[in-house]
Design an enzyme around this catalytic site. Sequence first.
Site, PDB file in Angstrom:
ATOM      1  N   PRO A   1       6.231  47.998 -22.875  1.00  0.00           N
ATOM      2  CA  PRO A   1       5.499  49.094 -22.798  1.00  0.00           C
ATOM      3  C   PRO A   1       4.918  50.683 -22.096  1.00  0.00           C
ATOM      4  O   PRO A   1       6.200  51.193 -22.952  1.00  0.00           O
ATOM      5  CB  PRO A   1       5.911  48.894 -20.524  1.00  0.00           C
ATOM      6  N   ASN A   2       3.727  51.113 -22.858  1.00  0.00           N
ATOM      7  CA  ASN A   2       3.626  52.955 -23.132  1.00  0.00           C
ATOM      8  C   ASN A   2       4.095  52.715 -24.658  1.00  0.00           C
ATOM      9  O   ASN A   2       3.437  53.831 -25.219  1.00  0.00           O
ATOM     10  CB  ASN A   2       4.378  53.548 -22.542  1.00  0.00           C
TER      11      ASN A   2
ATOM     12  N   ARG B   1       2.213  59.972 -26.231  1.00  0.00           N
ATOM     13  CA  ARG B   1       3.095  60.122 -25.077  1.00  0.00           C
ATOM     14  C   ARG B   1       4.136  61.315 -25.470  1.00  0.00           C
ATOM     15  O   ARG B   1       4.936  60.663 -26.506  1.00  0.00           O
ATOM     16  CB  ARG B   1       3.043  57.983 -25.450  1.00  0.00           C
TER      17      ARG B   1
ATOM     18  N   TYR C   1       8.871  61.244 -28.461  1.00  0.00           N
ATOM     19  CA  TYR C   1       8.014  60.073 -28.933  1.00  0.00           C
ATOM     20  C   TYR C   1       7.470  60.614 -30.608  1.00  0.00           C
ATOM     21  O   TYR C   1       7.765  59.604 -31.651  1.00  0.00           O
ATOM     22  CB  TYR C   1       7.261  59.203 -28.207  1.00  0.00           C
TER      23      TYR C   1
ATOM     24  N   ASN D   1      11.691  46.822 -29.433  1.00  0.00           N
ATOM     25  CA  ASN D   1      11.880  47.495 -28.664  1.00  0.00           C
ATOM     26  C   ASN D   1      10.823  47.770 -27.543  1.00  0.00           C
ATOM     27  O   ASN D   1      10.063  47.541 -27.070  1.00  0.00           O
ATOM     28  CB  ASN D   1      10.755  48.707 -28.706  1.00  0.00           C
TER      29      ASN D   1
ATOM     30  N   ALA E   1      10.652  50.738 -21.869  1.00  0.00           N
ATOM     31  CA  ALA E   1      10.947  50.435 -20.281  1.00  0.00           C
ATOM     32  C   ALA E   1      11.605  49.459 -19.661  1.00  0.00           C
ATOM     33  O   ALA E   1      13.210  49.133 -19.224  1.00  0.00           O
ATOM     34  CB  ALA E   1      10.757  51.204 -19.550  1.00  0.00           C
TER      35      ALA E   1
ATOM     36  N   GLU F   1      17.646  45.338 -31.443  1.00  0.00           N
ATOM     37  CA  GLU F   1      17.100  46.153 -30.354  1.00  0.00           C
ATOM     38  C   GLU F   1      17.028  47.791 -31.444  1.00  0.00           C
ATOM     39  O   GLU F   1      17.729  48.035 -31.939  1.00  0.00           O
ATOM     40  CB  GLU F   1      18.255  46.053 -28.722  1.00  0.00           C
TER      41      GLU F   1
ATOM     42  N   HIS G   1      15.245  51.552 -30.276  1.00  0.00           N
ATOM     43  CA  HIS G   1      14.184  53.115 -29.714  1.00  0.00           C
ATOM     44  C   HIS G   1      14.164  53.417 -30.784  1.00  0.00           C
ATOM     45  O   HIS G   1      14.547  53.853 -31.219  1.00  0.00           O
ATOM     46  CB  HIS G   1      15.277  52.892 -29.067  1.00  0.00           C
TER      47      HIS G   1
ATOM     48  N   ARG H   1      20.166  60.548 -22.953  1.00  0.00           N
ATOM     49  CA  ARG H   1      18.966  60.603 -21.173  1.00  0.00           C
ATOM     50  C   ARG H   1      19.459  60.476 -20.731  1.00  0.00           C
ATOM     51  O   ARG H   1      20.777  60.944 -20.266  1.00  0.00           O
ATOM     52  CB  ARG H   1      17.465  60.145 -22.142  1.00  0.00           C
TER      53      ARG H   1
HETATM   54  C1  DQA Z   1      12.138  53.845 -25.813  1.00  0.00           C
HETATM   55  C2  DQA Z   1      12.883  54.342 -25.049  1.00  0.00           C
HETATM   56  C3  DQA Z   1      12.909  53.592 -23.416  1.00  0.00           C
HETATM   57  O1  DQA Z   1      13.958  54.251 -23.009  1.00  0.00           O
HETATM   58  C4  DQA Z   1      11.970  53.694 -22.998  1.00  0.00           C
HETATM   59  O2  DQA Z   1      11.650  54.175 -21.499  1.00  0.00           O
HETATM   60  C5  DQA Z   1      10.413  53.640 -24.204  1.00  0.00           C
HETATM   61  C6  DQA Z   1      10.455  54.051 -25.370  1.00  0.00           C
HETATM   62  C7  DQA Z   1      12.121  54.075 -27.592  1.00  0.00           C
HETATM   63  O3  DQA Z   1      11.414  53.912 -28.281  1.00  0.00           O
HETATM   64  O4  DQA Z   1      13.116  55.446 -27.399  1.00  0.00           O
HETATM   65  O5  DQA Z   1       9.342  53.400 -23.043  1.00  0.00           O
HETATM   66  O6  DQA Z   1      12.649  51.972 -25.539  1.00  0.00           O
END
Ligand code: DQA
Length: 150
Positions: free
Chosen positions: A16-17, A24, A29, A80, A83, A104, A106, A113
């Site tokens: 998501p997002n 964003r 990011y 990725n 959240a 995994e 990110h 964080r």
């Molecule tokens: C994320 C880190 C997560 O904590 C966050 O909710 C994201 C992006 C990252 O790529 O840094 O949406 O996965």
Amino acid sequence: MCYTIQHMKILVLNGPNLNLLGMREPELYGDRTYADLVAFCGRIAAGSGVDVDVRQTNHEGTLVDWIQEARGTFDALVLNAAAYTHTSVAVLDALKATRIPTAEVHLTEPKSREDFRRVSYVGMAAEKTFSGRGFESYADAIRYFAAKGA
Ligand code: DQA
């Protein structure tokens, strides 16, 4: 005699997002867009001799469906889960059920964080985590599987 070269197939899933990359929280990011990320992964894959299919969804169940369907079709998963990384037992169970080799990834470094980002359900099933390097986290994961042969 005819030989077909079968490239390793890597599924890159984004949660998501991440479709909002570029607008964003750019201070976290960056200012590159999701389309830029897809193109970036394609270039890294081509340079590494592997095939990638890059997808994004805002829906937890869709991530679960895609992980289940990856079995038998893809050799490895670069995930990725955004959240859902920190909340989704369903994603963890799908990874454990399918046992697809998973990295995994990110963009940021979640562990430095907020406290609620310290837990990673994805990390409990992933064989490697690449984080904190922006788009390069994805490159690290793709190259990891390309070098290892999944
Ligand atoms: C994320 C880190 C997560 O904590 C966050 O909710 C994201 C992006 C990252 O790529 O840094 O949406 O996965």
